[in-house]
Scaffold this motif. Structure first.
Motif, short mmCIF file in Angstrom:
data_model
loop_
_atom_site.label_atom_id
_atom_site.label_comp_id
_atom_site.label_asym_id
_atom_site.label_seq_id
_atom_site.Cartn_x
_atom_site.Cartn_y
_atom_site.Cartn_z
N LEU A 145 -14.01 20.60 22.89
CA LEU A 145 -15.46 20.59 23.04
C LEU A 145 -15.81 20.53 24.51
O LEU A 145 -15.17 19.80 25.28
N PRO A 146 -16.83 21.25 24.95
CA PRO A 146 -17.24 21.19 26.36
C PRO A 146 -17.71 19.79 26.72
O PRO A 146 -18.18 19.03 25.87
N LEU A 147 -17.58 19.45 27.99
CA LEU A 147 -17.90 18.11 28.45
C LEU A 147 -19.33 17.72 28.10
O LEU A 147 -19.60 16.60 27.67
N ARG A 148 -20.27 18.65 28.30
CA ARG A 148 -21.66 18.31 28.02
C ARG A 148 -21.89 17.99 26.55
O ARG A 148 -22.71 17.14 26.20
N MET A 149 -21.16 18.65 25.68
CA MET A 149 -21.30 18.36 24.25
C MET A 149 -20.69 17.00 23.93
O MET A 149 -21.24 16.24 23.13
N VAL A 150 -19.56 16.70 24.54
CA VAL A 150 -18.94 15.38 24.36
C VAL A 150 -19.91 14.28 24.77
O VAL A 150 -20.10 13.29 24.06
N LEU A 151 -20.55 14.46 25.92
CA LEU A 151 -21.48 13.46 26.42
C LEU A 151 -22.70 13.33 25.52
O LEU A 151 -23.20 12.22 25.28
N HIS A 152 -23.20 14.45 25.02
CA HIS A 152 -24.36 14.41 24.11
C HIS A 152 -24.02 13.66 22.83
O HIS A 152 -24.78 12.78 22.39
N ILE A 153 -22.88 13.98 22.23
CA ILE A 153 -22.48 13.31 20.99
C ILE A 153 -22.27 11.82 21.23
O ILE A 153 -22.74 10.98 20.45
N ALA A 154 -21.56 11.48 22.30
CA ALA A 154 -21.30 10.07 22.60
C ALA A 154 -22.59 9.31 22.86
O ALA A 154 -22.74 8.15 22.44
N THR A 155 -23.54 9.94 23.53
CA THR A 155 -24.83 9.29 23.80
C THR A 155 -25.56 9.00 22.50
O THR A 155 -26.12 7.91 22.31
N CYS A 156 -25.58 9.96 21.59
CA CYS A 156 -26.24 9.77 20.29
C CYS A 156 -25.59 8.65 19.50
O CYS A 156 -26.27 7.82 18.87
N ILE A 157 -24.26 8.60 19.51
CA ILE A 157 -23.55 7.53 18.81
C ILE A 157 -23.91 6.17 19.41
O ILE A 157 -24.18 5.20 18.69
N ALA A 158 -23.92 6.11 20.74
CA ALA A 158 -24.25 4.84 21.41
C ALA A 158 -25.68 4.42 21.09
O ALA A 158 -25.96 3.22 20.92
N LYS A 159 -26.60 5.36 21.01
CA LYS A 159 -27.98 5.03 20.63
C LYS A 159 -28.03 4.45 19.22
O LYS A 159 -28.75 3.48 18.96
N GLY A 160 -27.28 5.07 18.30
CA GLY A 160 -27.25 4.55 16.94
C GLY A 160 -26.68 3.14 16.89
O GLY A 160 -27.20 2.27 16.18
N LEU A 161 -25.61 2.90 17.66
CA LEU A 161 -25.02 1.57 17.69
C LEU A 161 -25.97 0.56 18.33
O LEU A 161 -26.03 -0.60 17.90
N ALA A 162 -26.70 0.98 19.37
CA ALA A 162 -27.65 0.08 20.02
C ALA A 162 -28.73 -0.36 19.04
O ALA A 162 -29.21 -1.50 19.10
N TYR A 163 -29.11 0.53 18.13
CA TYR A 163 -30.10 0.18 17.10
C TYR A 163 -29.51 -0.83 16.10
O TYR A 163 -30.17 -1.77 15.68
N LEU A 164 -28.26 -0.63 15.73
CA LEU A 164 -27.61 -1.49 14.73
C LEU A 164 -27.25 -2.86 15.29
O LEU A 164 -27.39 -3.87 14.59
N HIS A 165 -26.77 -2.88 16.52
CA HIS A 165 -26.27 -4.13 17.10
C HIS A 165 -27.42 -5.03 17.54
O HIS A 165 -28.49 -4.54 17.89
N PRO A 166 -27.17 -6.36 17.54
CA PRO A 166 -25.91 -7.03 17.22
C PRO A 166 -25.79 -7.44 15.75
O PRO A 166 -24.78 -7.99 15.35
N THR A 167 -26.83 -7.20 14.95
CA THR A 167 -26.84 -7.75 13.60
C THR A 167 -26.05 -6.92 12.59
O THR A 167 -25.68 -7.42 11.54
N ILE A 168 -25.79 -5.65 12.90
CA ILE A 168 -25.00 -4.81 12.01
C ILE A 168 -23.79 -4.30 12.78
O ILE A 168 -23.93 -3.72 13.86
#
Length: 407
Positions: A145-168
């Motif tokens: 996967l191109p670097l920009r796509m890796v960064l986009h996917i990782a950013t979205c995952i981190a945003k989802g985790l930021a919403y869930l954490h710390p309680t989930i």
């Protein structure tokens, strides 16, 4: 700092953050609890024959139609088939409803309806096109996967985790549990899925299954008896680091390494996937530092998900802007050269990267000679007997380890 970095966007990473989701958060008003065969008009779930999207120990996922829209239906084994679903599987389904029924975020898959009563227990979820696992390993060999796509996917995952954490705490972050829509479009949609192992946490307290999850992505505290079963949201941050490495490297972490060996290397020797073998144009220094922080052996030293998202977004914006190394260094970020093609076109492995030798010898400290048994093949977590064996080895020490590994 160049205006193309849009610092205001970086500082406001997630406008959907809102209040933490807790046990006191009411279920979403649009999420329906269905009761067995007694369905109200308009709440029927129609399965599409032959449209199976996946199978596993939980049952299967098929396409269906609910309230006029195509959906994914996660089905438990029927009650008359081999005794029906196990108690642990029923508990996993109930936990997924408890968590997802309260979540409302663009990077978390949406639960539309659920039925937890016989004869047909199921979850009705929004339908996604594909998974990160298929995206990573459904391409010709030698492409990543191109670097920009890796960064986009990782950013979205981190945003989802930021919403869930710390309680989930998700506890099973891996490519198969990251779903996507329009993966090769200008702005792919990325969502976290499969919350069967997730838990709503009121306080930091021990869990009976700290080792639940897929071993290749399991944080060291999941293997270490000294942590007394206390699992925090930093568990997911470690898994995200391994996932980022996997997207950059284009291969599975710890492939062909036994479960016992993975546990010993990760928890006792603090060995990590070989980040140093990924060249700078593929992994800028800022990103490399972030990954190393995320898989730090001490959970307390790992950054919060919101901080990870901010850092990733800065690197992504620098990459999109096409900054040269000197300009990027002035703002504290190094970046890869911008590709002339579309943002999400698969790229060949960088020149000078000996992929063959890298794939054959991924860990520089040498194999311990254990029989090969893939600990995390994307099909689910380790069995209870396997985990018990690992905990016993880690508790008893090096003598038993040498005996198990035959060295």
């Amino acid at each position: 700092m160049p205006s193309s970095l849009r610092v205001s966007e970086v500082l406001a990473v997630d406008q959907h953050q809102g209040s933490p989701v807790t046990a006191l958060t009411p279920p979403r008003a649009d999420m329906q609890l269905l009761m067995g065969c007694q369905l109200a008009p308009g709440n029927e779930v129609t399965l599409i024959p032959g449209a199976v999207r996946g199978k596993g120990s939980f049952g299967r996922v098929v396409e269906g139609v609910y309230q006029g829209q195509r959906v994914a239906v996660k089905l438990l084994p029927e009650a008359h088939a081999w005794g029906g679903a196990s108690l642990s599987l029923l508990d996993s389904f109930a936990q997924e409803v408890e968590v997802l029924g309260r979540c409302d975020h663009p990077n978390v898959v949406r639960l539309l309806a659920a039925c937890l009563t016989p004869p047909r227990q199921c979850l009705v979820l929004e339908l996604m096109e594909t998974s990160l696992e298929r995206l990573l390993y459904g391409q010709p060999c030698g492409t990543v996967l191109p670097l920009r796509m890796v960064l986009h996917i990782a950013t979205c995952i981190a945003k989802g985790l930021a919403y869930l954490h710390p309680t989930i705490v998700h506890r099973d972050l891996k490519p198969g549990n990251v779903l996507m829509n329009d993966p090769w479009g200008p702005n792919p949609v990325v969502k976290l899925a499969d919350f069967g192992l997730a838990r709503l946490r009121i306080t930091t307290q021990p869990t009976e299954t700290p080792d639940a999850g897929t071993p290749s992505y399991l944080a060291p505290e999941g293997f270490d008896p000294a942590h007394c079963g206390v699992i925090t949201h930093q568990f997911d941050i470690y898994s995200l680091a391994v996932l980022m490495w996997e997207m950059l490297a284009g291969r599975q972490p710890w492939k062909g390494v036994s479960l016992v060996e993975v546990a010993y290397k990760v928890a006792q020797q603090h060995v990590r996937p070989p980040l140093w073998q990924i060249p700078e144009e593929r992994c800028p220094p800022k990103l490399r530092t972030l990954i190393e922080q995320c898989w730090d052996p001490d959970p307390r030293r790992r950054p919060a998900a919101a901080e990870v998202a901010k850092c990733l977004l800065i690197v992504l914006q620098a990459t999109r802007a096409g900054l040269d190394p000197q300009t990027a260094a002035e703002v504290g970020h190094a970046t890869a050269k911008v590709q002339p093609e579309s943002m999400f076109v698969s790229e060949e492995l960088p020149r000078g990267w000996d992929y063959a030798s890298y794939a054959d010898d991924p860990y520089d400290d040498g194999a311990l000679g254990a029989p090969a048994r893939q600990p995390g093949d994307g099909k689910g977590g380790a069995g209870a007997d396997d985990v018990a064996e690992v905990i016993q080895v880690l508790t008893c020490g090096a003598g038993m380890l040498a005996q198990k590994l035959g060295v």
